[in-house]
Design an enzyme around this catalytic site. Structure first.
Site, PDB file in Angstrom:
ATOM      1  N   CYS A  22       0.849  -1.203   0.000  1.00 46.57           N
ATOM      2  CA  CYS A  22       0.000   0.000   0.000  1.00 46.57           C
ATOM      3  C   CYS A  22       0.884   1.253   0.000  1.00 46.57           C
ATOM      4  CB  CYS A  22      -0.909  -0.011   1.231  1.00 46.57           C
ATOM      5  SG  CYS A  22      -1.714   1.558   1.543  1.00 46.57           S
ATOM      6  N   HIS A  33      -3.380   0.476   8.574  1.00 47.16           N
ATOM      7  CA  HIS A  33      -4.091   0.395   7.292  1.00 47.16           C
ATOM      8  C   HIS A  33      -5.574   0.086   7.472  1.00 47.16           C
ATOM      9  CE1 HIS A  33      -4.526  -0.295   2.945  1.00 47.16           C
ATOM     10  NE2 HIS A  33      -5.465  -1.140   3.350  1.00 47.16           N
ATOM     11  N   GLY A  87     -14.708   7.894  -6.405  1.00 39.98           N
ATOM     12  CA  GLY A  87     -13.452   8.164  -7.102  1.00 39.98           C
ATOM     13  C   GLY A  87     -12.227   7.899  -6.251  1.00 39.98           C
ATOM     14  N   HIS A  97      -7.887   8.261   3.876  1.00 35.54           N
ATOM     15  CA  HIS A  97      -7.180   9.535   4.002  1.00 35.54           C
ATOM     16  C   HIS A  97      -8.189  10.671   4.032  1.00 35.54           C
ATOM     17  CE1 HIS A  97      -7.400   8.198  -0.195  1.00 35.54           C
ATOM     18  NE2 HIS A  97      -7.644   9.471  -0.509  1.00 35.54           N
ATOM     19  N   HIS A 119      -8.663  14.423   3.051  1.00 33.92           N
ATOM     20  CA  HIS A 119      -8.136  15.563   2.290  1.00 33.92           C
ATOM     21  C   HIS A 119      -8.473  16.845   3.057  1.00 33.92           C
ATOM     22  CE1 HIS A 119      -7.574  13.587  -1.763  1.00 33.92           C
ATOM     23  NE2 HIS A 119      -8.488  12.779  -1.293  1.00 33.92           N
TER      24      HIS A 119
END
Ligand code: 5GP
Ligand code: ZN
Length: 114
Positions: free
Chosen positions: A6, A48, A94, A101, A103
């Site tokens: 990853c 993860h 998308g 994560h 953003h």
């Protein structure tokens, strides 16, 4: 647990370099390699998880930590006039990197208002 192949686990392990802006025992934050705004940070857990969809009640403290970091890091990065938080989750969103994560986007508003 981390995942060997990853890309964000590799960033967390420092096997791939990143422009890191924050780190503690649970999370790391770094600049997005292909920024969509003048300030574009990614906040990830060191552990993860494929996406937000694979997290649950057990991860509330970790998710809370990532969200609480967003305003602190946005301000430090110079997004003093507001910012947006985005968590793409799964195929239809998308999401391209299958390691959750957050953003943090700021410094301008090029996106469509939701
Ligand atoms: P997603 O579309 O999965 O929500 O967002 C993945 C983000 O990760 C994209 O904005 C992309 O530019 C960023 N990204 C992908 N690979 C790397 C990398 O190796 N380093 C950094 N810093 N960002 C990356
Ligand atoms: Zn990972």
């Amino acid at each position: 647990m981390q995942k060997e192949d990853c890309i964000f686990c590799k960033i967390a392990r420092k096997e791939i370099p990143s422009k890191q802006v924050y780190e503690d025992e649970d999370v790391i934050a770094f600049k997005d390699i292909n920024p969509a705004a003048p300030v574009h940070l990614l906040i990830i857990p060191k552990q993860h998880y494929d996406s937000l969809a694979t997290m649950g009640e057990t991860e509330i403290p970790l998710l809370g930590k990532m969200l609480a970091l967003a305003p602190v890091l946005a301000k430090e990065a110079g997004a003093t006039n507001g910012f947006r938080v985005v968590i793409n989750t799964g195929h239809d969103s998308g999401q391209e990197v299958n390691h959750i994560h957050v953003h943090v986007l700021g410094g301008a508003r090029p996106w469509k208002k939701l």
